[in-house]
Design a protein around this motif. Sequence first.
Motif, PDB file in Angstrom:
ATOM      1  N   THR A  13       0.821  -1.208   0.000  1.00  0.00           N
ATOM      2  CA  THR A  13       0.000   0.000   0.000  1.00  0.00           C
ATOM      3  C   THR A  13       0.853   1.255   0.000  1.00  0.00           C
ATOM      4  OG1 THR A  13      -0.109   0.127   2.431  1.00  0.00           O
ATOM      5  CG2 THR A  13      -1.764  -1.229   1.322  1.00  0.00           C
ATOM      6  N   LYS A  14       0.367   2.266  -0.691  1.00  0.00           N
ATOM      7  CA  LYS A  14       1.081   3.543  -0.762  1.00  0.00           C
ATOM      8  C   LYS A  14       1.177   4.195   0.620  1.00  0.00           C
ATOM      9  CE  LYS A  14       1.167   7.891  -3.335  1.00  0.00           C
ATOM     10  NZ  LYS A  14       0.479   8.703  -4.371  1.00  0.00           N
ATOM     11  N   GLU A  15       0.121   4.054   1.412  1.00  0.00           N
ATOM     12  CA  GLU A  15       0.109   4.643   2.747  1.00  0.00           C
ATOM     13  C   GLU A  15       1.289   4.148   3.583  1.00  0.00           C
ATOM     14  OE1 GLU A  15      -2.871   5.069   6.641  1.00  0.00           O
ATOM     15  OE2 GLU A  15      -3.318   3.620   5.050  1.00  0.00           O
ATOM     16  N   TRP A  17       4.244   3.136   2.580  1.00  0.00           N
ATOM     17  CA  TRP A  17       5.520   3.700   2.134  1.00  0.00           C
ATOM     18  C   TRP A  17       5.614   5.185   2.410  1.00  0.00           C
ATOM     19  CZ3 TRP A  17       9.096   0.318   1.615  1.00  0.00           C
ATOM     20  CH2 TRP A  17       8.756  -0.983   1.249  1.00  0.00           C
ATOM     21  N   GLU A  18       4.507   5.912   2.303  1.00  0.00           N
ATOM     22  CA  GLU A  18       4.541   7.337   2.651  1.00  0.00           C
ATOM     23  C   GLU A  18       4.897   7.517   4.126  1.00  0.00           C
ATOM     24  OE1 GLU A  18       4.615   9.737   0.710  1.00  0.00           O
ATOM     25  OE2 GLU A  18       3.256   9.538  -0.985  1.00  0.00           O
ATOM     26  N   ASP A  94       9.549   7.093  -7.955  1.00  0.00           N
ATOM     27  CA  ASP A  94       8.824   6.409  -6.884  1.00  0.00           C
ATOM     28  C   ASP A  94       7.427   7.007  -6.789  1.00  0.00           C
ATOM     29  OD1 ASP A  94      10.104   4.618  -4.302  1.00  0.00           O
ATOM     30  OD2 ASP A  94       8.073   5.395  -4.092  1.00  0.00           O
ATOM     31  N   TYR A  95       6.451   6.186  -6.415  1.00  0.00           N
ATOM     32  CA  TYR A  95       5.094   6.727  -6.299  1.00  0.00           C
ATOM     33  C   TYR A  95       4.845   7.370  -4.951  1.00  0.00           C
ATOM     34  CZ  TYR A  95       2.978   2.675  -3.740  1.00  0.00           C
ATOM     35  OH  TYR A  95       2.633   1.712  -2.823  1.00  0.00           O
ATOM     36  N   ALA A  96       5.761   7.206  -4.011  1.00  0.00           N
ATOM     37  CA  ALA A  96       5.650   7.841  -2.698  1.00  0.00           C
ATOM     38  C   ALA A  96       6.317   9.215  -2.740  1.00  0.00           C
ATOM     39  CB  ALA A  96       6.285   6.966  -1.630  1.00  0.00           C
ATOM     40  N   ASP A 122       3.511   6.528 -10.603  1.00  0.00           N
ATOM     41  CA  ASP A 122       3.124   5.132 -10.407  1.00  0.00           C
ATOM     42  C   ASP A 122       3.582   4.338 -11.624  1.00  0.00           C
ATOM     43  OD1 ASP A 122       1.885   2.672 -10.136  1.00  0.00           O
ATOM     44  OD2 ASP A 122      -0.033   3.510  -9.495  1.00  0.00           O
ATOM     45  N   ASN A 153      -0.101  -5.617  -3.105  1.00  0.00           N
ATOM     46  CA  ASN A 153      -1.243  -4.737  -2.892  1.00  0.00           C
ATOM     47  C   ASN A 153      -2.547  -5.536  -2.949  1.00  0.00           C
ATOM     48  OD1 ASN A 153      -3.400  -2.806  -3.294  1.00  0.00           O
ATOM     49  ND2 ASN A 153      -1.842  -1.309  -3.814  1.00  0.00           N
TER      50      ASN A 153
END
Length: 234
Positions: A13-15, A17-18, A94-96, A122, A153
């Motif tokens: 999930t992106k959350e 990694w952020e 990176d998508y983060a 992304d 994911n």
Amino acid sequence: MEESTINSSILGTKEYWENLYQQEINNYLDHSDPGEIWFGKGLTMKMVKWIKSKSSQLLPDDGDQIKILDLGCGNGHLLYSLYQQGYTDLTGLDYADKSIKLVNQMASDLGIVNNLKTYVADVLTLYKSNLIPERIKFNLIIDKGTFDAICLNPDLDLNQVKSDYLATLEAILFKGRSFFMIASCNWTKDELINMFTKSSQSFLSLYDEIETPQFSFGGSKGNNVTCLIFQRLS
């Protein structure tokens, strides 16, 4: 062959990694600690050593610099390691957003801003976006765990992930002499070969393998991490 699957995880999930890279930003600002080296420093050194050993094959026909993309660059450790070995046309994606913020901060502190381009994007939608200009292609694309994380994911269809990922590779790899290096702890050598060379949309062939530590269990041998290099066919 039956399609392989892996269990989903918060690591996909992106959350996650952020939040992780916000912590790494805080640690870097407080203690100059760049954070975790994904798969360890040893594999990074082996990857850089392989690239150095194959520089003549990677060099573009026009004699220009080797253009390298770190796909899912995290804290940028691999990019900095490449810069230290003389590579100066480097791109991190990176998508983060927090990942790229950390990479840019460290690049500024290290004085390599002019040799490093970064993008927040992304990988699964990059092939159909105009974020990276059409003229930008890469001689070498490196994935050090990003494909692994994407496949974890829980909200994504694995077959669609593979299709979109391959579409992005095809869009940004130079046609002809270009290479894709991937390190994975979720997929075996045979699974990676099957995914990247045997699908209907495949344009890659297995070129080389970087040796990684083996383990034995129940009379069978395996690797905790697999690192393969594929070459673009056309």
